[in-house]
Design a protein around this motif. Sequence first.
Motif, PDB file in Angstrom:
ATOM      1  N   UNK A  99       0.835  -1.340  -0.028  1.00 44.53           N
ATOM      2  CA  UNK A  99      -0.022  -0.042   0.038  1.00 44.53           C
ATOM      3  C   UNK A  99       0.773   1.400  -0.094  1.00 44.53           C
ATOM      4  N   UNK A 100       1.784   1.260   0.810  1.00 48.84           N
ATOM      5  CA  UNK A 100       2.928   2.291   0.800  1.00 48.84           C
ATOM      6  C   UNK A 100       3.449   2.608  -0.568  1.00 48.84           C
ATOM      7  N   UNK A 101       3.829   1.652  -1.192  1.00 46.66           N
ATOM      8  CA  UNK A 101       4.361   1.655  -2.623  1.00 46.66           C
ATOM      9  C   UNK A 101       3.521   2.267  -3.395  1.00 46.66           C
ATOM     10  N   UNK A 102       2.260   1.796  -3.446  1.00 49.35           N
ATOM     11  CA  UNK A 102       1.060   2.205  -4.407  1.00 49.35           C
ATOM     12  C   UNK A 102       0.867   3.780  -3.822  1.00 49.35           C
ATOM     13  N   UNK A 103       0.971   4.292  -2.560  1.00 52.29           N
ATOM     14  CA  UNK A 103       0.737   5.732  -2.393  1.00 52.29           C
ATOM     15  C   UNK A 103       1.772   6.510  -3.000  1.00 52.29           C
ATOM     16  N   UNK A 104       2.990   6.173  -3.059  1.00 51.17           N
ATOM     17  CA  UNK A 104       4.010   7.044  -3.511  1.00 51.17           C
ATOM     18  C   UNK A 104       3.920   6.817  -5.188  1.00 51.17           C
ATOM     19  N   UNK A 105       3.465   5.657  -5.648  1.00 58.14           N
ATOM     20  CA  UNK A 105       3.822   5.523  -7.198  1.00 58.14           C
ATOM     21  C   UNK A 105       2.398   6.294  -8.011  1.00 58.14           C
ATOM     22  N   UNK A 106       1.262   6.289  -7.167  1.00 61.70           N
ATOM     23  CA  UNK A 106       0.137   6.752  -7.931  1.00 61.70           C
ATOM     24  C   UNK A 106       0.151   8.135  -8.352  1.00 61.70           C
ATOM     25  N   UNK A 107       0.696   9.082  -7.277  1.00 63.88           N
ATOM     26  CA  UNK A 107       0.943  10.750  -7.559  1.00 63.88           C
ATOM     27  C   UNK A 107       1.654  10.841  -8.735  1.00 63.88           C
ATOM     28  N   UNK A 126       0.754  11.104 -16.531  1.00 66.07           N
ATOM     29  CA  UNK A 126      -0.295  10.733 -17.445  1.00 66.07           C
ATOM     30  C   UNK A 126      -1.085  12.004 -17.831  1.00 66.07           C
ATOM     31  N   UNK A 127      -1.049  12.915 -16.834  1.00 69.02           N
ATOM     32  CA  UNK A 127      -1.775  14.315 -17.177  1.00 69.02           C
ATOM     33  C   UNK A 127      -0.939  15.020 -17.975  1.00 69.02           C
ATOM     34  N   UNK A 128       0.417  14.962 -17.711  1.00 67.11           N
ATOM     35  CA  UNK A 128       1.409  15.797 -18.595  1.00 67.11           C
ATOM     36  C   UNK A 128       1.105  15.111 -20.103  1.00 67.11           C
ATOM     37  N   UNK A 129       1.110  14.017 -20.240  1.00 67.34           N
ATOM     38  CA  UNK A 129       1.240  13.540 -21.556  1.00 67.34           C
ATOM     39  C   UNK A 129      -0.235  13.971 -22.313  1.00 67.34           C
ATOM     40  N   UNK A 130      -1.310  13.872 -21.527  1.00 68.57           N
ATOM     41  CA  UNK A 130      -2.517  14.065 -22.140  1.00 68.57           C
ATOM     42  C   UNK A 130      -2.633  15.624 -22.298  1.00 68.57           C
ATOM     43  N   UNK A 131      -1.825  16.451 -21.917  1.00 74.44           N
ATOM     44  CA  UNK A 131      -1.872  17.958 -22.116  1.00 74.44           C
ATOM     45  C   UNK A 131      -0.876  18.236 -23.366  1.00 74.44           C
ATOM     46  N   UNK A 132       0.194  17.407 -23.637  1.00 72.26           N
ATOM     47  CA  UNK A 132       0.889  17.329 -24.539  1.00 72.26           C
ATOM     48  C   UNK A 132       0.178  17.100 -25.821  1.00 72.26           C
ATOM     49  N   UNK A 165       3.242  20.731 -17.233  1.00 74.32           N
ATOM     50  CA  UNK A 165       2.930  21.285 -15.911  1.00 74.32           C
ATOM     51  C   UNK A 165       1.530  21.711 -15.427  1.00 74.32           C
ATOM     52  N   UNK A 166       0.953  22.185 -16.516  1.00 75.10           N
ATOM     53  CA  UNK A 166      -0.542  22.222 -16.228  1.00 75.10           C
ATOM     54  C   UNK A 166      -1.251  21.082 -16.113  1.00 75.10           C
ATOM     55  N   UNK A 167      -0.976  19.917 -17.054  1.00 79.14           N
ATOM     56  CA  UNK A 167      -1.827  18.821 -17.025  1.00 79.14           C
ATOM     57  C   UNK A 167      -1.379  17.803 -15.843  1.00 79.14           C
ATOM     58  N   UNK A 168      -0.139  18.240 -15.448  1.00 74.93           N
ATOM     59  CA  UNK A 168       0.335  17.464 -14.106  1.00 74.93           C
ATOM     60  C   UNK A 168      -0.519  18.046 -12.828  1.00 74.93           C
ATOM     61  N   UNK A 169      -0.433  19.211 -12.794  1.00 77.29           N
ATOM     62  CA  UNK A 169      -1.268  19.842 -11.655  1.00 77.29           C
ATOM     63  C   UNK A 169      -2.909  19.163 -11.911  1.00 77.29           C
ATOM     64  N   UNK A 170      -3.407  19.309 -12.937  1.00 74.08           N
ATOM     65  CA  UNK A 170      -4.746  19.096 -12.992  1.00 74.08           C
ATOM     66  C   UNK A 170      -4.790  17.698 -12.703  1.00 74.08           C
ATOM     67  N   UNK A 200      -6.396  14.107  -5.939  1.00 75.23           N
ATOM     68  CA  UNK A 200      -6.577  14.433  -4.442  1.00 75.23           C
ATOM     69  C   UNK A 200      -7.908  14.522  -3.971  1.00 75.23           C
ATOM     70  N   UNK A 201      -8.906  15.049  -5.196  1.00 71.36           N
ATOM     71  CA  UNK A 201     -10.350  15.267  -4.858  1.00 71.36           C
ATOM     72  C   UNK A 201     -11.015  13.715  -4.643  1.00 71.36           C
TER      73      UNK A 201
END
Length: 277
Positions: free
Chosen positions: A219-227, A233-239, A259-264, A270-271
């Motif tokens: 679970x700890x490994x997943x918590x680190x890997x998921x963000x 994924x967000x960055x690639x989608x934005x590109x 950066x914008x995709x990653x933040x989103x 988080x939500x």
Amino acid sequence: MALKLVTRAQWGARAYRTPNGATPYSGRRRGIKLHYLGTPYTDRTHARCDDYVRQIQAQHMDGNGWSDIGYSFAVCTHGYVYEGRGLRRRNSANGNTTLNNQDYAILLLVGSSGLTKPTEAQLDGARDAIDYVRREGPAGSWLGGHRDGYATACPGDAVYQWAKAGAPRPVSEEDDMPSKEELYDGVMRYDGKMLSPWGTPDNPTWMAESVIERTAQGVHTLEQAVPKLAGQVGALAAIVAKLAEGGGLTAAEIQAAAEAGARAALDRLGDALTEGN
């Protein structure tokens, strides 16, 4: 229902005496006789059922002078089927040698007083035992009680009536909803061990705390890997979205879009975690 068989080794059976304890059945038996304890019985947690089966064996071997526990199988109130003399070994519970040789003997852990009616889980387990003995014994379709052909009140009215009705499975709206105890018993074994998804053929069971520790690490490994993964994924989608608009991209534009995709993506993650909690 799947047969929840507890082998002799698992419940800690003593070795049976030879030659009588090793007398084999010569072939197919007529059927099965059901039994009860014939003494007062109080229900107990499943962790104590092994102790009680060992107590029965001790009484039969040391008190009665028999070569082993008398029954072919025994079924506790939690639906577990304990291997007694098991398949193809003549029992000593039906009253005399002829009757013992005629039918298998299955005990339900209910008494003549106290707990006298089998639980639904026990009836399911007994039905599993009956099917198992008929298939693997082999045993014929005849089903009755110890009182059939021998002067005794065994297996008690409740069990006997169930046998004469054909040993139907209990009908319940919650048949598909296992209890917490059943879920626990489904994975727990003996000496505090449980089946482990990381086990090997040579070491299938781990201590419960080892499984919990390994799970926590995962679970700890997943918590680190998921963000990190979500950001990528967000960055690639934005590109990709920027490229879809047409035209070339400068290095600064690619960086800004990533950066914008990653933040989103991280905001959405988080939500979702907040809603899940």
